[in-house]
Scaffold this motif. Structure first.
Motif, PDB file in Angstrom:
ATOM      1  N   THR A 165      18.843  80.648 159.943  1.00 48.56           N
ATOM      2  CA  THR A 165      18.907  81.201 158.596  1.00 48.56           C
ATOM      3  C   THR A 165      20.309  81.751 158.371  1.00 48.56           C
ATOM      4  O   THR A 165      20.896  82.370 159.266  1.00 48.56           O
ATOM      5  CB  THR A 165      17.880  82.341 158.436  1.00 48.56           C
TER       6      THR A 165
ATOM      7  N   ARG B  41      15.694  79.492 157.245  1.00 51.12           N
ATOM      8  CA  ARG B  41      15.336  78.434 158.185  1.00 51.12           C
ATOM      9  C   ARG B  41      14.448  79.017 159.292  1.00 51.12           C
ATOM     10  O   ARG B  41      14.011  80.170 159.208  1.00 51.12           O
ATOM     11  CB  ARG B  41      16.600  77.775 158.745  1.00 51.12           C
ATOM     12  N   SER B  42      14.240  78.241 160.327  1.00 53.15           N
ATOM     13  CA  SER B  42      13.220  78.607 161.308  1.00 53.15           C
ATOM     14  C   SER B  42      13.609  79.722 162.270  1.00 53.15           C
ATOM     15  O   SER B  42      12.779  80.180 163.044  1.00 53.15           O
ATOM     16  CB  SER B  42      12.803  77.370 162.113  1.00 53.15           C
TER      17      SER B  42
ATOM     18  N   ASN C 180      26.803  79.521 156.346  1.00 51.00           N
ATOM     19  CA  ASN C 180      26.172  78.210 156.240  1.00 51.00           C
ATOM     20  C   ASN C 180      27.069  77.103 156.778  1.00 51.00           C
ATOM     21  O   ASN C 180      27.289  76.066 156.139  1.00 51.00           O
ATOM     22  CB  ASN C 180      25.760  77.905 154.798  1.00 51.00           C
TER      23      ASN C 180
ATOM     24  N   ALA D 254      16.772  76.066 163.758  1.00 47.34           N
ATOM     25  CA  ALA D 254      17.844  76.106 162.766  1.00 47.34           C
ATOM     26  C   ALA D 254      18.044  77.554 162.316  1.00 47.34           C
ATOM     27  O   ALA D 254      17.085  78.320 162.193  1.00 47.34           O
ATOM     28  CB  ALA D 254      17.485  75.231 161.576  1.00 47.34           C
TER      29      ALA D 254
ATOM     30  N   SER E 117      22.136  74.019 160.519  1.00 47.13           N
ATOM     31  CA  SER E 117      20.894  73.330 160.162  1.00 47.13           C
ATOM     32  C   SER E 117      20.417  72.372 161.246  1.00 47.13           C
ATOM     33  O   SER E 117      19.295  71.870 161.179  1.00 47.13           O
ATOM     34  CB  SER E 117      21.074  72.573 158.849  1.00 47.13           C
TER      35      SER E 117
END
Length: 337
Positions: free
Chosen positions: A292, A333-334, A280, A290, A285
């Protein structure tokens, strides 16, 4: 000639008080009046007095300084870890010195030697990935200085450990991809000399086994934790015609490189290839898409490591070595919705 350094005696002479009174005032001794303390502090500031922490450590046996050693202070979880350590130890009057190894074991040894010469009260370390000899860490312990290991650790030193459950994080990430219908999952494996990457590989393999997905050696690739390496590995897969529909990277940096190469090659993410990273890192992000990733809770890791240090230094010989395993969190995320 060098610039003259103001001493406690200079402040005492200026105020016509004893040097011991100045020392007690600077250390906020309860027996010193507020008026005297304020006068001493104001004079010290006016004369540009700077305390000699090493000399103070020699006199008192405590420097109120903690050494924190990380691979890089501006990469991965380490900025958050450093902040977490500082937040906790500052409450008890400690300051932090940060050293960086840049994943170089020889530099790790030298930085620790410097910290010991500085007479720090404790050392908190995330080992360089290539570290496989531990005499420098045993020296810390031999000198009776609290040692706390975090993130990249070793278990056979008898030191307290704070780390993420890397196995669980990798298992959860791989399971997430499988549940999204992905079956040809590439794993970008970090340096296997490091326990954290061996545990992430183990989590990936167990998830495949649980869902009865055959492990393909062509999809399990050693990859340093950097952007260029991620690009090169994915380019090699595409050039060889290896089919895959997902990538689980042991680091966010290699995941970023993989994403860049897929986009340059005309592959759609996540439609054709889903991506999950680990760590992360802040940039994950802000990408399109973004990424994952598995959150290692760096702030919590730092706070926990600091509390372990404080407990160890306060309890002394009564301290019991501890192992704290933090729970990772998958941030969806996307890149793999």
């Amino acid at each position: 000639m060098g610039k003259y350094k103001t001493t406690i005696r200079d402040i005492a002479k200026e105020l016509n008080i004893t040097a011991s009174t100045v020392s007690r005032a600077l250390n906020k001794h309860p027996g010193i009046s507020d008026a005297t303390r304020k006068a001493v502090e104001a004079t010290a500031k006016r004369l540009h007095y700077r305390p000699n922490h090493i000399a103070a450590a020699l006199r008192s046996g405590k420097s109120y300084i903690i050494g924190v050693l990380v691979p890089s202070a501006d990469k991965s979880i380490f900025p958050s870890v450093i902040r977490g350590i500082e937040d906790e130890v500052n409450k008890d009057g400690y300051s932090v010195i940060v050293g960086q190894t840049y994943e170089n074991p020889d530099r790790e040894v030298k930085v620790i030697e410097t910290l010991l010469k500085t007479r720090v009260d404790g050392i908190v370390v995330s080992l360089a990935k290539g570290t496989n000899a531990y005499q420098h860490l045993r020296r810390i312990q031999a000198e009776g200085i609290p040692l706390v290991l975090f993130d990249n650790t070793v278990s056979d030193l008898g030191a307290s450990i704070v780390k993420t459950d890397d196995f669980l994080g990798a298992y959860t990430a791989t399971e997430h991809l499988i549940e999204r219908g992905r079956k040809r999952i590439v794993h970008l494996i970090g340096p296997r000399t490091s326990e954290i990457y061996r545990e992430r590989l183990r989590g990936y393999m167990l998830a495949l086994s649980k869902y009865e997905i055959e492990m393909d050696p062509d999809l399990m690739i050693d990859c340093p934790s950097d952007v260029q390496a991620g690009q090169e590995v994915v380019k090699g897969l595409l050039d060889r015609g290896v089919t895959f529909d997902a990538i689980f990277s042991s680091s966010d940096y290699a995941a970023l490189g993989a994403l860049q190469q897929l986009k340059m090659s005309g592959k759609k993410v996540p439609e054709e290839v889903a991506i999950v990273g680990f760590g992360n890192a802040p940039f994950t992000s802000y990408l399109d898409p973004a990424i994952t990733t598995v959150d290692q809770n760096g702030l919590q890791m730092g706070q926990c490591a600091a509390r372990v240090f404080l407990e160890q230094i306060n309890k002394g010989e009564d301290y019991i070595v501890r192992k704290h395993i933090l729970q990772p969190q998958l941030i969806i995320r996307s890149s793999s919705p």
